[in-house]
Design a protein around this motif. Structure first.
Motif, short mmCIF file in Angstrom:
data_model
loop_
_atom_site.label_atom_id
_atom_site.label_comp_id
_atom_site.label_asym_id
_atom_site.label_seq_id
_atom_site.Cartn_x
_atom_site.Cartn_y
_atom_site.Cartn_z
N ARG A 1 0.82 -1.20 0.00
CA ARG A 1 0.00 0.00 0.00
C ARG A 1 0.86 1.26 0.00
O ARG A 1 0.55 2.24 -0.68
CB ARG A 1 -0.93 0.00 1.21
CG ARG A 1 -1.92 1.16 1.22
CD ARG A 1 -2.86 1.06 2.40
NE ARG A 1 -3.70 2.24 2.52
CZ ARG A 1 -4.52 2.49 3.53
NH1 ARG A 1 -4.64 1.60 4.52
NH2 ARG A 1 -5.24 3.59 3.56
N THR A 2 1.96 1.22 0.76
CA THR A 2 2.86 2.37 0.80
C THR A 2 3.49 2.62 -0.57
O THR A 2 3.55 3.76 -1.04
CB THR A 2 3.97 2.14 1.85
OG1 THR A 2 3.36 1.95 3.13
CG2 THR A 2 4.92 3.32 1.91
N LEU A 3 3.94 1.56 -1.23
CA LEU A 3 4.53 1.71 -2.56
C LEU A 3 3.51 2.23 -3.56
O LEU A 3 3.83 3.08 -4.41
CB LEU A 3 5.10 0.37 -3.04
CG LEU A 3 6.39 -0.09 -2.36
CD1 LEU A 3 6.74 -1.51 -2.79
CD2 LEU A 3 7.54 0.85 -2.68
N ASN A 4 2.27 1.76 -3.45
CA ASN A 4 1.22 2.25 -4.34
C ASN A 4 0.99 3.75 -4.13
O ASN A 4 0.77 4.50 -5.09
CB ASN A 4 -0.08 1.48 -4.12
CG ASN A 4 -0.03 0.07 -4.68
OD1 ASN A 4 0.81 -0.23 -5.55
ND2 ASN A 4 -0.90 -0.80 -4.21
N SER A 5 1.03 4.17 -2.87
CA SER A 5 0.84 5.60 -2.56
C SER A 5 1.98 6.43 -3.14
O SER A 5 1.75 7.50 -3.73
CB SER A 5 0.78 5.82 -1.04
OG SER A 5 -0.38 5.23 -0.50
#
Length: 290
Positions: free
Chosen positions: A278-282
């Motif tokens: 999720r962090t990488l997607n953000s």
């Protein structure tokens, strides 16, 4: 916005996707063994490799075990990565034995060593230069911040001048150098963090690794945080800042990491770092908007 990822770098240099094999050679650190200090950096919980390092006395056994971990991904080429503690902090004869053993296999395309700028004496630099003629060598330096006051607060125990001299020495030997930066250190604002990146780029770093400050069980910082909890960056604030940092990079500087892999078993805060996807997607969402 386009940038050069570590995967891009590997495909260009080695012709395929390459997987790192995290190794633990039993090194320590001058910031822990009493040479400079005994407590280490305040955010360190004891080693930088965490659960991704395969511990063991024999490097070849570690390499075989590490390969098994990525076997299902269809891995065929690897980088021997000395990740835990300061990877050059040992007698040169011992380092040469370890490094040569690690890169012996034809499927090992490079050597990667994580260390401190003050753990690279002339003899070690000469060894890395010799090995770099055999197979590419990558050296990772834990700068974390360019602000001496912040560095003193987390007990880094070396000055910026040491980093600058080491970068110069590595570049003169054509060794690919990566700089680690931590975002979210107490007392630093966005301008401070981006200034640290500017400092590293001006020094000539070939690559960067971005990390969010993690509060880990067993670290000195964890005790401080328990006594007086301080504000940590949110996922969105971190993602937006990393996107700004990536946009600042000079052409050719490789992004080796957008966010770190902390040990979830030791993590106290922030909780959001547990969801790396999720962090990488953000981060990628903010990069796409830049």
């Amino acid at each position: 916005m386009q940038y050069t990822s570590f995967n891009d770098y590997c495909r260009a240099r080695f012709g395929c996707k390459v997987y790192k094999l995290s190794l633990d050679a039993g090194f320590t650190c001058p910031n822990r063994d009493g040479t400079l200090a005994t407590g280490g950096c305040t955010f360190c919980a004891g080693g930088s490799g965490g659960r991704f390092c395969i511990s063991g006395s024999d490097i070849k056994v570690q390499i075989a075990a590490a390969k098994e971990l990525v076997k299902a991904k269809g891995a065929h080429k690897y980088i021997a990565y000395f990740q835990a503690y300061s990877g050059t902090y040992a007698p040169v004869s011992r380092l040469e034995e370890l490094y040569r053993s690690a890169i012996e296999g034809e499927d090992i395309v490079a050597l990667d060593v994580a260390t401190r700028p003050d753990c690279l004496c002339e003899e070690v630099l000469a060894l890395l230069e010799r090995l770099n003629r055999q197979k590419p060598v990558i050296v990772e330096l834990g700068l974390q911040t360019a602000h001496e006051q912040s560095a003193k607060a987390f007990n880094r125990c070396y000055p910026n001048s040491s980093y600058l001299a080491t970068i110069k020495a590595l570049k003169s030997r054509d060794i690919h150098t990566v700089t680690h930066l931590i975002f979210g250190l107490p007392g630093e604002n966005e301008a401070d963090m981006l200034a640290s990146l500017e400092f590293a780029c001006a020094a000539g770093t070939d690559g960067v690794k971005f990390h969010m400050l993690n509060i880990l069980e067993g670290s000195a910082l964890a005790e401080v945080y328990r006594r007086e909890p301080f504000a940590l960056m949110s996922r969105e604030a971190y993602a937006e800042l990393v996107a700004k940092a990536v946009a600042m990079l000079p052409a050719g500087v490789v992004v080796h990491r957008l966010t770190g892999d902390g040990d979830k078993r030791l993590l106290i805060a922030p909780e959001w770092v547990k969801d790396k996807k999720r962090t990488l997607n953000s981060i990628q969402s903010y990069i796409a908007q830049a």
